[in-house]
Write a protein that holds these residues in place. Sequence first.
Motif, short mmCIF file in Angstrom:
data_model
loop_
_atom_site.label_atom_id
_atom_site.label_comp_id
_atom_site.label_asym_id
_atom_site.label_seq_id
_atom_site.Cartn_x
_atom_site.Cartn_y
_atom_site.Cartn_z
N SER A 48 17.83 -20.96 16.37
CA SER A 48 17.72 -22.31 17.21
C SER A 48 19.02 -22.98 17.04
O SER A 48 19.37 -23.52 17.96
CB SER A 48 16.49 -22.92 16.81
OG SER A 48 16.38 -23.19 15.40
N ASP A 78 7.48 -9.92 22.28
CA ASP A 78 6.77 -11.10 22.68
C ASP A 78 6.04 -11.73 21.68
O ASP A 78 5.50 -12.69 21.59
CB ASP A 78 5.72 -11.02 23.94
CG ASP A 78 4.66 -9.86 23.67
OD1 ASP A 78 4.77 -9.18 22.44
OD2 ASP A 78 3.90 -9.79 24.54
N ASP A 79 5.99 -10.85 20.24
CA ASP A 79 5.48 -11.61 19.00
C ASP A 79 6.55 -12.46 18.55
O ASP A 79 7.78 -12.47 18.60
CB ASP A 79 5.65 -10.33 18.10
CG ASP A 79 4.75 -10.67 16.64
OD1 ASP A 79 5.24 -11.56 15.98
OD2 ASP A 79 3.84 -9.93 16.42
N PRO A 80 5.80 -13.63 17.89
CA PRO A 80 6.75 -14.91 17.35
C PRO A 80 7.89 -14.32 16.15
O PRO A 80 8.62 -14.84 15.93
CB PRO A 80 5.72 -15.68 17.14
CG PRO A 80 4.51 -15.29 17.45
CD PRO A 80 4.47 -13.99 17.79
N ASP A 81 7.33 -13.23 15.49
CA ASP A 81 8.32 -12.51 14.55
C ASP A 81 9.27 -11.83 15.10
O ASP A 81 10.27 -11.23 14.28
CB ASP A 81 7.33 -11.77 13.48
CG ASP A 81 6.41 -12.66 12.67
OD1 ASP A 81 7.14 -13.52 12.10
OD2 ASP A 81 5.53 -12.11 12.28
N SER A 82 9.32 -11.70 16.40
CA SER A 82 10.56 -10.79 16.98
C SER A 82 11.90 -11.69 17.02
O SER A 82 11.95 -12.61 17.57
CB SER A 82 10.35 -10.32 18.33
OG SER A 82 11.54 -9.74 19.12
N THR A 83 12.85 -11.03 16.27
CA THR A 83 14.28 -11.70 16.25
C THR A 83 14.76 -11.38 17.80
O THR A 83 15.27 -12.71 18.42
CB THR A 83 15.05 -11.35 15.43
OG1 THR A 83 14.54 -11.49 13.92
CG2 THR A 83 16.42 -12.01 15.23
N LEU A 86 12.96 -14.02 20.06
CA LEU A 86 13.56 -15.55 19.73
C LEU A 86 14.84 -15.57 20.55
O LEU A 86 15.10 -16.66 21.04
CB LEU A 86 13.82 -15.45 18.12
CG LEU A 86 13.67 -17.05 17.45
CD1 LEU A 86 12.25 -17.65 17.65
CD2 LEU A 86 13.99 -16.61 16.03
N SER A 89 14.54 -15.73 24.39
CA SER A 89 14.29 -17.16 25.05
C SER A 89 14.92 -18.18 24.94
O SER A 89 15.18 -19.10 25.69
CB SER A 89 12.81 -17.52 24.52
OG SER A 89 12.77 -17.52 23.16
N GLN A 90 15.63 -18.27 23.76
CA GLN A 90 16.64 -19.32 23.55
C GLN A 90 17.97 -19.35 23.76
O GLN A 90 18.72 -20.31 24.06
CB GLN A 90 16.49 -19.69 21.69
CG GLN A 90 15.12 -20.26 21.37
CD GLN A 90 15.14 -20.50 20.11
OE1 GLN A 90 15.98 -20.99 19.60
NE2 GLN A 90 13.93 -20.74 19.26
#
Length: 253
Positions: A48, A78-83, A86, A89-90
């Motif tokens: 981030s 699409d798992d929140p743990d996928s770098t 991350l 999307s960002q």
Amino acid sequence: MAGRRVVVFPSSAELGPVLAQLVTSRAEKAITSRGRFTLGLSGGSLASMLSKELLALPQLDCSKWVVGFCDERVVSFDDPDSTYGLYKSQLFSKVNIPDSGILTIESSLPVNECAEDYTRKMKEAFPGDGFPVFDLLLLGMGPDGHTCSLFPDHPLLEETKKIVAPISDSPKPPPQRVTMTFPVVNSARCVAFVSTGGSKAPILKEVLEGREGPALPAARVVPTNGDLFWLVDEPAAASLTTQVERLGSGAKL
């Protein structure tokens, strides 16, 4: 190694813009001399910070970037743990990096095959013998001193032949991951650690100033022919007695 620089910022707010400047200056240099910029990314809070700061830059051009992952969790994108998820999307969805310039894992494969597949992708992106030489690797460090998915006292710390290794017993969830090995990390032209927050102070001291017993994984990152930066904030640096540089947000590395 060209030498280690430990650079301390008042807070992560000042560190972020200097990190983005390091990335873009290394990109410019690499594209001028080799026609492309190869970057290895890590997840966690770094994602981030880096995304925010790069997107704040005017005229950011990522068209000649090739991006890999220093480690990746073997989960769907699409798992929140996928770098990758991350960064997609960002950052990736908001810049002009070509899909062919992003080296992703095949997350549907079992972990051992996933590591073999990612090794093949790395070899294709870095043709020639030996280990891939990235222009810049951005690393984080866990509170146990791990970096990438190279954990204290784990057999993978002694891996010398593989480019990418599988790990199915990560002490930090999710357990199944693939990770760059030390030979790849230490082949890079530049490695930059980002470490912020007071909770990192005790382990940062052990990594940078030594400890009893075996060296922690993050302390074993010593590029053979590259630069090494530790970019940290004042809370993380609170226990250090080693020589450091102190910079503000307008600084250039």
